[in-house]
Design a protein around this motif. Sequence first.
Motif, PDB file in Angstrom:
ATOM      1  N   SER A   1       8.180   4.939   2.094  1.00  0.00           N
ATOM      2  CA  SER A   1       7.184   5.937   1.680  1.00  0.00           C
ATOM      3  C   SER A   1       6.792   5.747   0.224  1.00  0.00           C
TER       4      SER A   1
ATOM      5  N   GLN B   1       0.827  -1.198   0.000  1.00  0.00           N
ATOM      6  CA  GLN B   1       0.000   0.000   0.000  1.00  0.00           C
ATOM      7  C   GLN B   1       0.865   1.253   0.000  1.00  0.00           C
ATOM      8  N   ALA B   2       0.297   2.327  -0.481  1.00  0.00           N
ATOM      9  CA  ALA B   2       1.014   3.602  -0.471  1.00  0.00           C
ATOM     10  C   ALA B   2       1.459   3.944   0.944  1.00  0.00           C
TER      11      ALA B   2
ATOM     12  N   VAL C   1       2.339  -0.527  -6.126  1.00  0.00           N
ATOM     13  CA  VAL C   1       1.944   0.275  -4.970  1.00  0.00           C
ATOM     14  C   VAL C   1       0.493   0.701  -5.163  1.00  0.00           C
ATOM     15  N   SER C   2      -0.356   0.260  -4.265  1.00  0.00           N
ATOM     16  CA  SER C   2      -1.777   0.598  -4.374  1.00  0.00           C
ATOM     17  C   SER C   2      -2.086   1.866  -3.582  1.00  0.00           C
ATOM     18  N   SER C   3      -3.046   2.614  -4.094  1.00  0.00           N
ATOM     19  CA  SER C   3      -3.403   3.877  -3.433  1.00  0.00           C
ATOM     20  C   SER C   3      -4.478   3.682  -2.377  1.00  0.00           C
TER      21      SER C   3
ATOM     22  N   LYS D   1       4.950   5.293  -3.269  1.00  0.00           N
ATOM     23  CA  LYS D   1       3.842   5.983  -3.905  1.00  0.00           C
ATOM     24  C   LYS D   1       3.324   5.166  -5.078  1.00  0.00           C
ATOM     25  N   PRO D   2       2.080   5.355  -5.457  1.00  0.00           N
ATOM     26  CA  PRO D   2       1.574   4.618  -6.635  1.00  0.00           C
ATOM     27  C   PRO D   2       2.440   4.823  -7.873  1.00  0.00           C
ATOM     28  N   GLU D   3       3.030   5.992  -8.018  1.00  0.00           N
ATOM     29  CA  GLU D   3       3.873   6.246  -9.190  1.00  0.00           C
ATOM     30  C   GLU D   3       5.197   5.487  -9.153  1.00  0.00           C
ATOM     31  N   ASP D   4       5.491   4.815  -8.054  1.00  0.00           N
ATOM     32  CA  ASP D   4       6.667   3.945  -7.997  1.00  0.00           C
ATOM     33  C   ASP D   4       6.383   2.577  -8.604  1.00  0.00           C
ATOM     34  N   THR D   5       5.142   2.321  -8.954  1.00  0.00           N
ATOM     35  CA  THR D   5       4.776   1.046  -9.555  1.00  0.00           C
ATOM     36  C   THR D   5       5.508   0.849 -10.880  1.00  0.00           C
TER      37      THR D   5
END
Length: 120
Positions: free
Chosen positions: A84, A13-14, A118-120, A86-90
């Motif tokens: 930490s 998770q985020a 990484v889910s939001s 973030k979804p954009e790290d997916t």
Amino acid sequence: QVQLVESGGGLVQAGGSLTLSCAASRSIFSIDVMGWYRQAPGKQRELVADITSGGTRKYADSVKGRFTISRDNAKKMVYLQMNSLKPEDTAVYYCNAQVWTTPLVRNNYWGQGTQVTVSS
């Protein structure tokens, strides 16, 4: 042939954390730079972080302060501690190493990739 074997990807998770590991197999002379790259769908592969044999580190601006790269020269391993998230790290994360297989021959090698979601 040198192989880079990655582990540690997964779903988080985020705000969560993951640690990626990469081990170089086979006897080699030495390893120069080791690093992590990532590729998100529809995007080019980009450098996340790398580290020289002497310990000099470089990070992408997007991960500074959140990710930490380290290596164990004796074990021929490199790690990426990701905090930490973030979804954009997916992305699919790839290990990379510049390997001296002999004192005169250096080649660039890639791991098979490990998915980080990484889910939001």
